[in-house]
Design an enzyme around this catalytic site. Structure first.
Site, PDB file in Angstrom:
ATOM      1  N   GLY A  68       0.841  -1.192   0.000  1.00  0.00           N
ATOM      2  CA  GLY A  68       0.000   0.000   0.000  1.00  0.00           C
ATOM      3  C   GLY A  68       0.877   1.243   0.000  1.00  0.00           C
ATOM      4  O   GLY A  68       2.100   1.175  -0.136  1.00  0.00           O
ATOM      5  N   ASP A  69       0.249   2.409   0.182  1.00  0.00           N
ATOM      6  CA  ASP A  69       0.986   3.671   0.149  1.00  0.00           C
ATOM      7  C   ASP A  69       1.932   3.832   1.341  1.00  0.00           C
ATOM      8  O   ASP A  69       2.931   4.533   1.256  1.00  0.00           O
ATOM      9  CB  ASP A  69       0.004   4.838   0.098  1.00  0.00           C
TER      10      ASP A  69
ATOM     11  N   ARG B 229      -8.553  -4.611   8.053  1.00  0.00           N
ATOM     12  CA  ARG B 229      -7.650  -4.734   6.901  1.00  0.00           C
ATOM     13  C   ARG B 229      -7.974  -5.943   6.028  1.00  0.00           C
ATOM     14  O   ARG B 229      -7.814  -5.906   4.810  1.00  0.00           O
ATOM     15  CB  ARG B 229      -6.192  -4.851   7.379  1.00  0.00           C
TER      16      ARG B 229
END
Length: 368
Positions: A76-77, A181
């Site tokens: 992810g980022d 998540r």
């Protein structure tokens, strides 16, 4: 008008992969989707699997990176945020920041991957199709520059951000939904509904330096001789005579925190907000086109803030419209958007979650 570089053939790539990101499929997707494509494109990969928070940060900060032509982040980022800040801690950061970085979506939000897919002119896609598009971009090997924003906090931290800084509703959703998540991107939908149910208001002062005097929809072309806070990575022009070799670029647009903002800044009259978000790319998530006019290196921070008093129904309508990038067409009186070159946020009390590139920050005065 963009200038592109091209990766060499054959190409050597260091892949930094977080196997826990998103719904936990990053390693499987890399082996099933990415590796066969890279092999065909003559890209030799060294895969580094992270085992703990800050593992990638330490790797790129301390490693000899000359053996690789590009750094690829499959996560992810948050992992790219680690990598960028690890590179900026190196004494040779100016050279290292010229090394091309590639993001392959392996997380929940994947905002930068969605932004690059959008800039490349591809249709809106998600999940495996987005991963395939981003891998294809890597295989083609074209690379260009990207803005970085320099953030300073009251406690003395200096952080470098490629995506966005937030406070209030959006940051609450981001951090409160961490426990989901395993749902992948659906965690944000659930988090949004939960935060709507307990809608909060945050008190503070917001100030900014407009991108253009008339505050038009996009900034004027940047004078290449003027040093800017969010300079292009590896191409920040220092103030003459102010830098020791290897020192970080000066924040030439900012007064020290604790002093008033410069006279050419705007201070927002309202001091009660539902959210403040400064974004530098188009997408806030795979399905959230927050700043349709943003580009990788437009020299602009796209500042959004929502004043208190908005109803839950109106807020939900805005977020549904944001999936198509049409939220500003609703002309909501509570939502304000202005392109800026710098901003400062001073919370009245240390309440609410602040985030940088999706990672939690302590709530305190910050400017960028």
């Amino acid at each position: 008008g963009d200038n592109y570089g091209v990766l060499p053939r054959p190409c050597r790539a260091l892949v930094l992969l977080n196997p826990q990101s998103g719904s936990g499929r990053a390693l499987y997707d890399f082996q099933a989707v990415v590796q066969p494509m890279l092999a065909e494109a003559e890209m030799a990969t060294t895969v580094f699997i992270t085992e703990r928070p800050h593992h990638a940060h330490e790797k790129v900060r301390d490693e000899d990176l000359s053996q690789w032509d590009t750094l690829v982040i499959m996560s992810g980022d948050g992992l790219l945020y680690e990598v960028v800040n690890g590179l900026m801690e190196r004494p040779d950061w100016k050279d290292c920041m010229k090394k091309p970085l590639c993001i392959l979506p392996g997380g929940s939000g994947n905002a930068l991957a969605a932004s690059i897919n959008y800039y490349a002119g591809y249709d809106h896609v998600a999940k495996k199709k987005l991963l395939t598009n981003c891998t294809f971009i890597l295989c083609k090997g074209l690379h260009t520059e990207m803005d970085l924003v320099s953030l300073n906090t009251a406690s003395g931290k200096r952080l470098f951000s490629f995506l966005g800084f937030g406070w209030g509703f959006i940051s609450d959703v981001d951090i409160d939904s961490e426990k989901y998540r395993w749902l992948g991107s659906a965690r944000f939908t659930l988090g949004t509904l939960q935060c709507l149910a307990k809608l909060r208001v945050y008190q503070g002062r917001l100030s900014y330096l407009p991108a253009t005097p008339e505050q038009g929809p996009l900034p004027a072309p940047r004078d290449p001789h003027v040093p800017v806070t969010n300079g292009q990575a590896g191409h920040v022009l220092p103030l003459v005579g102010t830098e020791a070799p290897g020192s970080l670029p000066p924040d030439s647009l900012l007064a020290p925190l604790g002093q008033p903002v410069p006279a050419n800044w705007t201070v927002v009259p309202e001091e009660e907000f539902v959210l403040v978000y400064a974004i530098y790319q188009s997408h806030l998530g795979t399905n959230l086109l927050m700043a349709p006019g943003a580009r990788l290196h437009d020299g602009c921070i796209h500042l959004f803030y929502m004043k208190a008093g908005i109803s839950r129904v109106a807020l939900l309508k805005l977020f549904l419209a944001m999936s198509r990038g049409t939220h500003l067409d609703l002309n909501c009186p509570h939502l304000c958007y202005v392109p800026v070159r710098a901003f400062r946020l001073e919370p009245r009390v240390a309440a609410g979650i602040m985030t940088v590139d999706g990672e939690a920050l302590a709530c305190e005065p910050v400017q960028g």
